[in-house]
Design a protein around this motif. Sequence first.
Motif, PDB file in Angstrom:
ATOM      1  N   SER A   1     -14.893 -30.334   7.037  1.00  0.00           N
ATOM      2  CA  SER A   1     -15.581 -31.545   6.572  1.00  0.00           C
ATOM      3  C   SER A   1     -16.574 -32.094   7.601  1.00  0.00           C
ATOM      4  N   LEU A   2     -16.539 -31.581   8.825  1.00  0.00           N
ATOM      5  CA  LEU A   2     -17.426 -32.072   9.882  1.00  0.00           C
ATOM      6  C   LEU A   2     -18.836 -31.542   9.717  1.00  0.00           C
ATOM      7  N   THR A   3     -19.797 -32.324  10.144  1.00  0.00           N
ATOM      8  CA  THR A   3     -21.172 -31.837  10.205  1.00  0.00           C
ATOM      9  C   THR A   3     -21.336 -30.970  11.456  1.00  0.00           C
ATOM     10  N   PRO A   4     -22.375 -30.134  11.515  1.00  0.00           N
ATOM     11  CA  PRO A   4     -22.605 -29.331  12.728  1.00  0.00           C
ATOM     12  C   PRO A   4     -22.709 -30.205  13.982  1.00  0.00           C
ATOM     13  N   ARG A   5     -23.339 -31.365  13.876  1.00  0.00           N
ATOM     14  CA  ARG A   5     -23.478 -32.246  15.031  1.00  0.00           C
ATOM     15  C   ARG A   5     -22.111 -32.785  15.464  1.00  0.00           C
ATOM     16  N   GLU A   6     -21.272 -33.141  14.500  1.00  0.00           N
ATOM     17  CA  GLU A   6     -19.937 -33.644  14.825  1.00  0.00           C
ATOM     18  C   GLU A   6     -19.088 -32.570  15.502  1.00  0.00           C
ATOM     19  N   ARG A   7     -19.228 -31.328  15.045  1.00  0.00           N
ATOM     20  CA  ARG A   7     -18.485 -30.237  15.687  1.00  0.00           C
ATOM     21  C   ARG A   7     -18.955 -30.040  17.129  1.00  0.00           C
ATOM     22  N   GLU A   8     -20.254 -30.155  17.329  1.00  0.00           N
ATOM     23  CA  GLU A   8     -20.790 -30.009  18.685  1.00  0.00           C
ATOM     24  C   GLU A   8     -20.252 -31.107  19.587  1.00  0.00           C
ATOM     25  N   VAL A   9     -20.223 -32.325  19.075  1.00  0.00           N
ATOM     26  CA  VAL A   9     -19.697 -33.453  19.854  1.00  0.00           C
ATOM     27  C   VAL A   9     -18.232 -33.211  20.213  1.00  0.00           C
ATOM     28  N   LEU A  10     -17.441 -32.771  19.252  1.00  0.00           N
ATOM     29  CA  LEU A  10     -16.020 -32.549  19.524  1.00  0.00           C
ATOM     30  C   LEU A  10     -15.791 -31.413  20.512  1.00  0.00           C
ATOM     31  N   GLY A  11     -16.698 -30.465  20.534  1.00  0.00           N
ATOM     32  CA  GLY A  11     -16.598 -29.420  21.553  1.00  0.00           C
ATOM     33  C   GLY A  11     -16.702 -30.006  22.945  1.00  0.00           C
ATOM     34  N   HIS A  12     -17.609 -30.972  23.099  1.00  0.00           N
ATOM     35  CA  HIS A  12     -17.744 -31.652  24.388  1.00  0.00           C
ATOM     36  C   HIS A  12     -16.539 -32.542  24.676  1.00  0.00           C
ATOM     37  N   VAL A  13     -16.034 -33.212  23.633  1.00  0.00           N
ATOM     38  CA  VAL A  13     -14.864 -34.074  23.803  1.00  0.00           C
ATOM     39  C   VAL A  13     -13.670 -33.249  24.279  1.00  0.00           C
ATOM     40  N   ALA A  14     -13.476 -32.101  23.645  1.00  0.00           N
ATOM     41  CA  ALA A  14     -12.357 -31.233  24.014  1.00  0.00           C
ATOM     42  C   ALA A  14     -12.492 -30.711  25.442  1.00  0.00           C
ATOM     43  N   ALA A  15     -13.721 -30.625  25.921  1.00  0.00           N
ATOM     44  CA  ALA A  15     -13.963 -30.171  27.296  1.00  0.00           C
ATOM     45  C   ALA A  15     -13.772 -31.299  28.306  1.00  0.00           C
ATOM     46  N   GLY A  16     -13.457 -32.504  27.807  1.00  0.00           N
ATOM     47  CA  GLY A  16     -13.167 -33.623  28.703  1.00  0.00           C
ATOM     48  C   GLY A  16     -14.361 -34.474  29.071  1.00  0.00           C
ATOM     49  N   ARG A  17     -15.488 -34.321  28.365  1.00  0.00           N
ATOM     50  CA  ARG A  17     -16.683 -35.082  28.716  1.00  0.00           C
ATOM     51  C   ARG A  17     -16.656 -36.476  28.099  1.00  0.00           C
ATOM     52  N   MET A  18     -17.198 -37.439  28.796  1.00  0.00           N
ATOM     53  CA  MET A  18     -17.310 -38.813  28.310  1.00  0.00           C
ATOM     54  C   MET A  18     -18.565 -38.941  27.449  1.00  0.00           C
ATOM     55  N   ASN A  19     -18.681 -40.088  26.758  1.00  0.00           N
ATOM     56  CA  ASN A  19     -19.806 -40.281  25.835  1.00  0.00           C
ATOM     57  C   ASN A  19     -21.161 -40.148  26.536  1.00  0.00           C
ATOM     58  N   LYS A  20     -21.273 -40.687  27.747  1.00  0.00           N
ATOM     59  CA  LYS A  20     -22.543 -40.610  28.477  1.00  0.00           C
ATOM     60  C   LYS A  20     -22.892 -39.162  28.797  1.00  0.00           C
ATOM     61  N   GLN A  21     -21.873 -38.376  29.186  1.00  0.00           N
ATOM     62  CA  GLN A  21     -22.108 -36.958  29.491  1.00  0.00           C
ATOM     63  C   GLN A  21     -22.475 -36.187  28.239  1.00  0.00           C
ATOM     64  N   ILE A  22     -21.799 -36.501  27.133  1.00  0.00           N
ATOM     65  CA  ILE A  22     -22.098 -35.827  25.858  1.00  0.00           C
ATOM     66  C   ILE A  22     -23.534 -36.117  25.444  1.00  0.00           C
ATOM     67  N   ALA A  23     -23.944 -37.381  25.584  1.00  0.00           N
ATOM     68  CA  ALA A  23     -25.318 -37.764  25.220  1.00  0.00           C
ATOM     69  C   ALA A  23     -26.324 -36.990  26.060  1.00  0.00           C
ATOM     70  N   GLY A  24     -26.047 -36.857  27.352  1.00  0.00           N
ATOM     71  CA  GLY A  24     -26.958 -36.130  28.229  1.00  0.00           C
ATOM     72  C   GLY A  24     -27.036 -34.661  27.871  1.00  0.00           C
ATOM     73  N   GLU A  25     -25.897 -34.051  27.560  1.00  0.00           N
ATOM     74  CA  GLU A  25     -25.859 -32.635  27.196  1.00  0.00           C
ATOM     75  C   GLU A  25     -26.618 -32.373  25.900  1.00  0.00           C
ATOM     76  N   MET A  26     -26.505 -33.307  24.948  1.00  0.00           N
ATOM     77  CA  MET A  26     -27.079 -33.092  23.625  1.00  0.00           C
ATOM     78  C   MET A  26     -28.460 -33.709  23.465  1.00  0.00           C
ATOM     79  N   GLY A  27     -28.902 -34.519  24.446  1.00  0.00           N
ATOM     80  CA  GLY A  27     -30.218 -35.146  24.354  1.00  0.00           C
ATOM     81  C   GLY A  27     -30.278 -36.226  23.307  1.00  0.00           C
TER      82      GLY A  27
END
Length: 228
Positions: free
Chosen positions: A163-189
């Motif tokens: 049910s996730l969108t491709p963007r949501e899956r990408e975000v959760l990949g970063h979450v599972a890797a232990g990244r914070m929201n600021k780091q996720i934003a930087g990685e994904m632009g």
Amino acid sequence: MQSLIPSSVRPGLPAAAPADAAMRRTVYIVDDEDLIRSSLASLLRSMDLEVRDFPTTAAFLAAPKGPGPGCLVLDVRLRGESGLAFQQSMASRGLGPMPVIFMTGHGDVSMTVRAMKAGARDFLEKPFRDQDMIDAVVAALDADARRLAVERALDDVRGCWASLTPREREVLGHVAAGRMNKQIAGEMGIAEITAKIHRGQAMRKMRSRSVAELVRKMQAIGVIREAA
């Protein structure tokens, strides 16, 4: 994986009663001796179990199987295909996970070893005590109930992931890797607030209240690997 198993079917505890008739526990009996087959069916029906008995493996294969927990009580020596040969072909016939309890009047050590290596749960020599068969069947059905509960839980997680969108899956990949929201934003632009929104929506869709729970679910369905 254990966190996905409902508490009603945790190992060591009796499985909860099926919610409806469609989930009744079913015992399948294959024995070419009519008297043994009928007496065994009568014994197991007295335990309030659904019982279906067959004189041959071919008849068993042709019959519909119930959706609930099940086990196969199988005679080793049958006319035509032997019970051992049938057991070894069950996986290729779509019956691999079903627990098998063997019974025989001609048991020997090598036969028992072959059956157990192929995945049999138990091996009872005729004549066996009624209680021994009851205990073996109950244990096999409990094991199959736990297997089905895990499969249903995994199917539910797979549905959530789908049910996730491709963007949501990408975000959760970063979450599972232990990244914070600021780091996720930087990685994904993307903006940090956007990352936070995607993260919140994705966690809700995955029905995960913590990162640890999310990671376990992602590992269970093979999205990410378990740590070595």
